[in-house]
Design a protein around this motif. Structure first.
Motif, PDB file in Angstrom:
ATOM      1  N   THR A   1       3.580  -0.740  -3.063  1.00 37.94           N
ATOM      2  CA  THR A   1       2.797   0.461  -3.354  1.00 37.94           C
ATOM      3  C   THR A   1       2.192   0.390  -4.750  1.00 37.94           C
ATOM      4  O   THR A   1       1.009   0.691  -4.947  1.00 37.94           O
ATOM      5  N   GLU A   2       2.991  -0.012  -5.726  1.00 37.82           N
ATOM      6  CA  GLU A   2       2.508  -0.101  -7.101  1.00 37.82           C
ATOM      7  C   GLU A   2       1.399  -1.140  -7.253  1.00 37.82           C
ATOM      8  O   GLU A   2       0.482  -0.971  -8.056  1.00 37.82           O
ATOM      9  N   GLN A   3       1.460  -2.201  -6.465  1.00 37.15           N
ATOM     10  CA  GLN A   3       0.478  -3.282  -6.585  1.00 37.15           C
ATOM     11  C   GLN A   3      -0.782  -3.051  -5.766  1.00 37.15           C
ATOM     12  O   GLN A   3      -1.855  -3.546  -6.128  1.00 37.15           O
TER      13      GLN A   3
ATOM     14  N   PRO B   1      -4.094   2.681  -4.413  1.00 35.28           N
ATOM     15  CA  PRO B   1      -4.842   3.287  -5.530  1.00 35.28           C
ATOM     16  C   PRO B   1      -4.189   4.561  -6.073  1.00 35.28           C
ATOM     17  O   PRO B   1      -4.495   4.977  -7.187  1.00 35.28           O
ATOM     18  N   LYS B   2      -3.306   5.165  -5.302  1.00 40.22           N
ATOM     19  CA  LYS B   2      -2.602   6.365  -5.754  1.00 40.22           C
ATOM     20  C   LYS B   2      -1.100   6.107  -5.823  1.00 40.22           C
ATOM     21  O   LYS B   2      -0.290   6.951  -5.438  1.00 40.22           O
ATOM     22  N   ALA B   3      -0.741   4.962  -6.364  1.00 39.99           N
ATOM     23  CA  ALA B   3       0.662   4.549  -6.422  1.00 39.99           C
ATOM     24  C   ALA B   3       1.544   5.533  -7.183  1.00 39.99           C
ATOM     25  O   ALA B   3       2.751   5.614  -6.937  1.00 39.99           O
ATOM     26  N   HIS B   4       0.943   6.297  -8.111  1.00 35.95           N
ATOM     27  CA  HIS B   4       1.731   7.263  -8.890  1.00 35.95           C
ATOM     28  C   HIS B   4       2.360   8.345  -8.006  1.00 35.95           C
ATOM     29  O   HIS B   4       3.283   9.042  -8.448  1.00 35.95           O
ATOM     30  N   MET B   5       1.896   8.462  -6.762  1.00 36.80           N
ATOM     31  CA  MET B   5       2.424   9.492  -5.872  1.00 36.80           C
ATOM     32  C   MET B   5       3.799   9.145  -5.300  1.00 36.80           C
ATOM     33  O   MET B   5       4.482  10.008  -4.743  1.00 36.80           O
ATOM     34  N   ILE B   6       4.208   7.882  -5.411  1.00 40.75           N
ATOM     35  CA  ILE B   6       5.504   7.489  -4.857  1.00 40.75           C
ATOM     36  C   ILE B   6       6.643   8.100  -5.678  1.00 40.75           C
ATOM     37  O   ILE B   6       6.501   8.351  -6.873  1.00 40.75           O
ATOM     38  N   SER B   7       7.776   8.344  -5.028  1.00 36.43           N
ATOM     39  CA  SER B   7       8.883   9.023  -5.711  1.00 36.43           C
ATOM     40  C   SER B   7       9.414   8.242  -6.902  1.00 36.43           C
ATOM     41  O   SER B   7       9.837   8.820  -7.891  1.00 36.43           O
ATOM     42  N   GLY B   8       9.437   6.910  -6.831  1.00 36.43           N
ATOM     43  CA  GLY B   8       9.973   6.111  -7.924  1.00 36.43           C
ATOM     44  C   GLY B   8      11.456   5.853  -7.762  1.00 36.43           C
ATOM     45  O   GLY B   8      12.148   6.537  -6.992  1.00 36.43           O
ATOM     46  N   ALA B   9      11.956   4.874  -8.504  1.00 34.99           N
ATOM     47  CA  ALA B   9      13.327   4.398  -8.306  1.00 34.99           C
ATOM     48  C   ALA B   9      14.382   5.467  -8.559  1.00 34.99           C
ATOM     49  O   ALA B   9      15.297   5.655  -7.748  1.00 34.99           O
ATOM     50  N   VAL B  10      14.276   6.178  -9.670  1.00 32.32           N
ATOM     51  CA  VAL B  10      15.313   7.150 -10.022  1.00 32.32           C
ATOM     52  C   VAL B  10      15.322   8.311  -9.035  1.00 32.32           C
ATOM     53  O   VAL B  10      16.383   8.699  -8.517  1.00 32.32           O
TER      54      VAL B  10
END
Length: 209
Positions: A27-29, A32-41
């Motif tokens: 998703t990060e790579q 285009p809207k990768a910032h929408m992912i929840s993230g690891a923490v």
């Protein structure tokens, strides 16, 4: 969340399992809207909350690339099911490729389309709900779902700080206004009790009384 705090939190949290790492990296790579992912923490928090609750039925509104659904699925009770709804066909297709490789693949049901139309067709009582979709519809989703949740069940709503915009004296964007209205709506609801967690972009944990 300041980047140095986020980095420190990641460094002092357990590692994601390999498929989740892959979803996050992909998703990060590529998105285009990768910032929408929840993230690891936040993903680990969703996973552990689900594992504590052991829900039989989970509903997620806003699948994106499938990361948060896979985190939540880790806590499903035996024979439990997770339904996740995604408006965008391309994101739904991406998520499905990851779901197909998951040990939870037979418990994951991905529905593509408008959540407002799909939710009424699902004849389920929800133990855990995660809302991470169009912000202007948060109150509508909440009101659709709270009556179909048993006492002691939980609803999680993401982005309730909306990049800090809800803290401004004058709310300008439609999303910030919608989230501020949602937060006030939940705060005034005597059917539930809630706590706003300052994780990532804000996560509201709501328990039906």
């Amino acid at each position: 969340m300041p980047q140095d705090v986020e980095t420190y939190a990641v460094q002092h949290s357990s590692q994601l399992e390999p498929l989740l790492q892959e979803v996050l990296a992909y998703t990060e790579q590529h998105h285009p809207k990768a910032h929408m992912i929840s993230g690891a923490v936040q993903g680990l928090l969703l996973q552990q909350l689900s594992q504590m609750m052991r829900p039989k039925r989970i509903l997620e509104i806003g699948t994106f690339t499938g990361f948060s659904a896979l985190c939540l699925a880790a806590g499903l009770a035996t024979h439990g099911l997770l339904y996740t709804i995604e408006m965008r066909a391309e994101d739904a297709a991406t998520a499905q490729t990851f779901f197909d490789r998951s040990v939870y693949k037979h418990q994951l049901h991905l529905l593509q389309g408008d959540a407002k139309q799909i939710i009424p067709t699902l004849q389920e009582s929800w133990d855990l709900v995660f809302i991470d979709a169009d912000k202007v519809s948060y109150i509508e989703y909440y009101e659709m779902l709270i009556p179909r949740m048993a006492s002691g069940s939980f609803l999680l709503a993401d982005n309730v700080l909306f990049h800090g915009e809800v803290l401004q004296d004058e709310l300008k964007g439609k999303n910030a206004k919608a989230i501020a209205a949602f937060n006030a709506h939940v705060q005034a609801d005597d059917r539930t009790e809630n706590v706003l967690l300052t994780v990532r972009d804000g996560l509201m944990l709501i328990r039906k009384k």
